[in-house]
Design an enzyme around this catalytic site. Structure first.
Site, PDB file in Angstrom:
ATOM      1  N   ASP A  17      -4.543  10.262 -35.225  1.00 50.79           N
ATOM      2  CA  ASP A  17      -2.995  10.348 -35.686  1.00 50.79           C
ATOM      3  C   ASP A  17      -2.254  11.688 -35.883  1.00 50.79           C
ATOM      4  O   ASP A  17      -3.247  12.852 -35.856  1.00 50.79           O
ATOM      5  CB  ASP A  17      -3.162   9.757 -37.157  1.00 50.79           C
ATOM      6  CG  ASP A  17      -1.905   9.145 -37.645  1.00 50.79           C
ATOM      7  OD1 ASP A  17      -1.090   9.133 -36.794  1.00 50.79           O
ATOM      8  OD2 ASP A  17      -1.745   8.946 -38.833  1.00 50.79           O
ATOM      9  N   HIS A  34       1.759  12.742 -27.620  1.00 49.18           N
ATOM     10  CA  HIS A  34       0.584  12.148 -26.930  1.00 49.18           C
ATOM     11  C   HIS A  34       0.127  12.644 -25.770  1.00 49.18           C
ATOM     12  O   HIS A  34      -1.099  12.762 -25.466  1.00 49.18           O
ATOM     13  CB  HIS A  34       1.285  10.598 -26.633  1.00 49.18           C
ATOM     14  CG  HIS A  34       1.690   9.913 -27.851  1.00 49.18           C
ATOM     15  ND1 HIS A  34       1.089   9.663 -28.865  1.00 49.18           N
ATOM     16  CD2 HIS A  34       2.874   8.950 -28.081  1.00 49.18           C
ATOM     17  CE1 HIS A  34       1.642   8.894 -29.679  1.00 49.18           C
ATOM     18  NE2 HIS A  34       2.792   8.719 -29.193  1.00 49.18           N
ATOM     19  N   LEU A 128     -23.603  10.172 -23.117  1.00 49.02           N
ATOM     20  CA  LEU A 128     -22.554   9.837 -24.440  1.00 49.02           C
ATOM     21  C   LEU A 128     -21.871   8.389 -23.946  1.00 49.02           C
ATOM     22  O   LEU A 128     -21.348   8.205 -22.808  1.00 49.02           O
ATOM     23  CB  LEU A 128     -21.265  10.766 -24.436  1.00 49.02           C
ATOM     24  CG  LEU A 128     -20.200  10.522 -25.199  1.00 49.02           C
ATOM     25  CD1 LEU A 128     -20.486  10.383 -26.824  1.00 49.02           C
ATOM     26  CD2 LEU A 128     -18.886  11.334 -25.071  1.00 49.02           C
TER      27      LEU A 128
HETATM   28  C1  FPP Z   1      -1.274   8.195 -33.332  1.00 47.82           C
HETATM   29  O1  FPP Z   1      -0.152   9.052 -33.476  1.00 47.82           O
HETATM   30  C2  FPP Z   1      -1.743   8.036 -31.950  1.00 47.82           C
HETATM   31  C3  FPP Z   1      -1.507   6.983 -31.167  1.00 47.82           C
HETATM   32  C4  FPP Z   1      -1.001   5.558 -31.557  1.00 47.82           C
HETATM   33  C5  FPP Z   1      -1.956   7.092 -29.629  1.00 47.82           C
HETATM   34  C6  FPP Z   1      -3.265   8.004 -29.559  1.00 47.82           C
HETATM   35  C7  FPP Z   1      -3.209   8.349 -28.177  1.00 47.82           C
HETATM   36  C8  FPP Z   1      -3.619   9.207 -27.470  1.00 47.82           C
HETATM   37  C9  FPP Z   1      -4.144  10.615 -28.008  1.00 47.82           C
HETATM   38  C10 FPP Z   1      -3.331   9.492 -26.100  1.00 47.82           C
HETATM   39  C11 FPP Z   1      -3.902   8.427 -25.172  1.00 47.82           C
HETATM   40  C12 FPP Z   1      -5.144   8.284 -25.438  1.00 47.82           C
HETATM   41  C13 FPP Z   1      -6.573   8.135 -24.474  1.00 47.82           C
HETATM   42  C14 FPP Z   1      -7.743   8.105 -24.901  1.00 47.82           C
HETATM   43  C15 FPP Z   1      -6.323   9.003 -23.293  1.00 47.82           C
HETATM   44  P1  FPP Z   1       1.316   8.661 -33.833  1.00 47.82           P
HETATM   45  O2  FPP Z   1       2.083   8.525 -32.863  1.00 47.82           O
HETATM   46  O3  FPP Z   1       1.130   7.563 -34.885  1.00 47.82           O
HETATM   47  O4  FPP Z   1       1.713  10.241 -34.784  1.00 47.82           O
HETATM   48  P2  FPP Z   1       2.563  10.142 -36.116  1.00 47.82           P
HETATM   49  O5  FPP Z   1       1.862   9.429 -37.239  1.00 47.82           O
HETATM   50  O6  FPP Z   1       2.816  11.697 -36.385  1.00 47.82           O
HETATM   51  O7  FPP Z   1       3.777   9.254 -35.583  1.00 47.82           O
END
Ligand code: FPP
Length: 244
Positions: A17, A34, A128
């Protein structure tokens, strides 16, 4: 950060997150966060592999994330697709087996295609297990298991009293995986957000304020170190655990 290689969590699950807020703090679009998050994914997969972790589950997209603005959803889907395409060689080289949990049928066809290809090509690896939670929701997973068991009851193949933890678990997306021992959430919030609701029953939970793009190998080792300081009692008393 020192960690004891003889007392490692077998399965680490991570709620990645804080990408959006990390980007917005710098006046950038959420997708920039992201993109930075993908770089962290690569670093942490490598660190987990080198440390000897058996299973790493990453919460990459939840059932609720479909409600985000369309451009963020499509941006995340294309990041996923390119991650899978770019990392296949490295997974093969490093003996990583890819697996995935969630309502995979809801992913765009081209993401499903690269996902299936990478899962099939890495199926023979025994290092893994990288398990991506995609269009994943803990509640729908439990409902899906309940539906499958109800069908088996209706067909007369099982009786309601046959349903125990073992049978129930065999119908979850994670049927072939051990429960997580350590669940990490980055980004400063302290909640489970519908992640591995059944499986995390006895997981040690580690929250950190660090946003996912800033999360480093050392942060992972700090989480493992914290896990190693804790006594896991699984409902027993301290004395019972020490005697065991
Ligand atoms: C939460 O941060 C994160 C996500 C909803 C997406 C996670 C995706 C990635 C790290 C990249 C793609 C993944 C892979 C495996 C290649 P948020 O957007 O909710 O952050 P915020 O709480 O600050 O808004």
């Amino acid at each position: 950060m020192r960690i004891d290689k003889k007392n490692l969590p077998v399965h680490i699950a991570i709620i990645m997150d804080g990408n959006g807020r990390w980007a917005q703090k710098q006046g950038m679009m959420r997708l920039f966060g992201h993109q930075a998050g993908v770089k962290t994914v690569k670093k942490i997969v490598e660190a987990a592999r080198e440390t000897g972790i058996s299973v790493l589950t990453l919460y990459a997209f939840s059932t609720e994330n479909w409600k985000r603005p369309a451009d963020e959803v499509s941006g995340l889907m294309s990041l996923l697709k390119s991650y899978l395409q770019n990392e296949l060689d490295s997974m093969l080289k490093n003996n990583v087996r890819l697996s995935s949990i969630g309502q995979l049928e809801n992913l765009p066809a081209e993401v499903q295609k690269v996902l299936k290809k990478s899962i099939a090509e890495t199926a023979g690896n025994n290092g893994l297990i990288l398990n991506l939670a995609l269009s994943y929701g803990g509640r729908i997973e439990v409902i899906s298991a309940a539906r499958q068991l109800a069908e088996l009851c209706l067909e007369g193949k099982i009786k309601p009293t046959d349903i125990d933890e073992e049978l129930f678990e065999s119908k979850l997306y994670t049927a072939d995986l051990p429960d997580p021992d350590l669940l990490i959430r980055t980004g400063g919030e302290a909640r489970l957000s519908n992640f591995l609701l059944w499986q995390a029953s006895y997981a040690e939970i580690y929250f950190t304020d660090t946003a996912w793009p800033d999360f480093t190998r050392d942060d992972l080792f700090a989480a493992i170190n914290s896990f190693q300081q804790r006594q896991r009692r699984f409902g027993r008393t301290s004395e019972q655990v020490i005697k065991k």
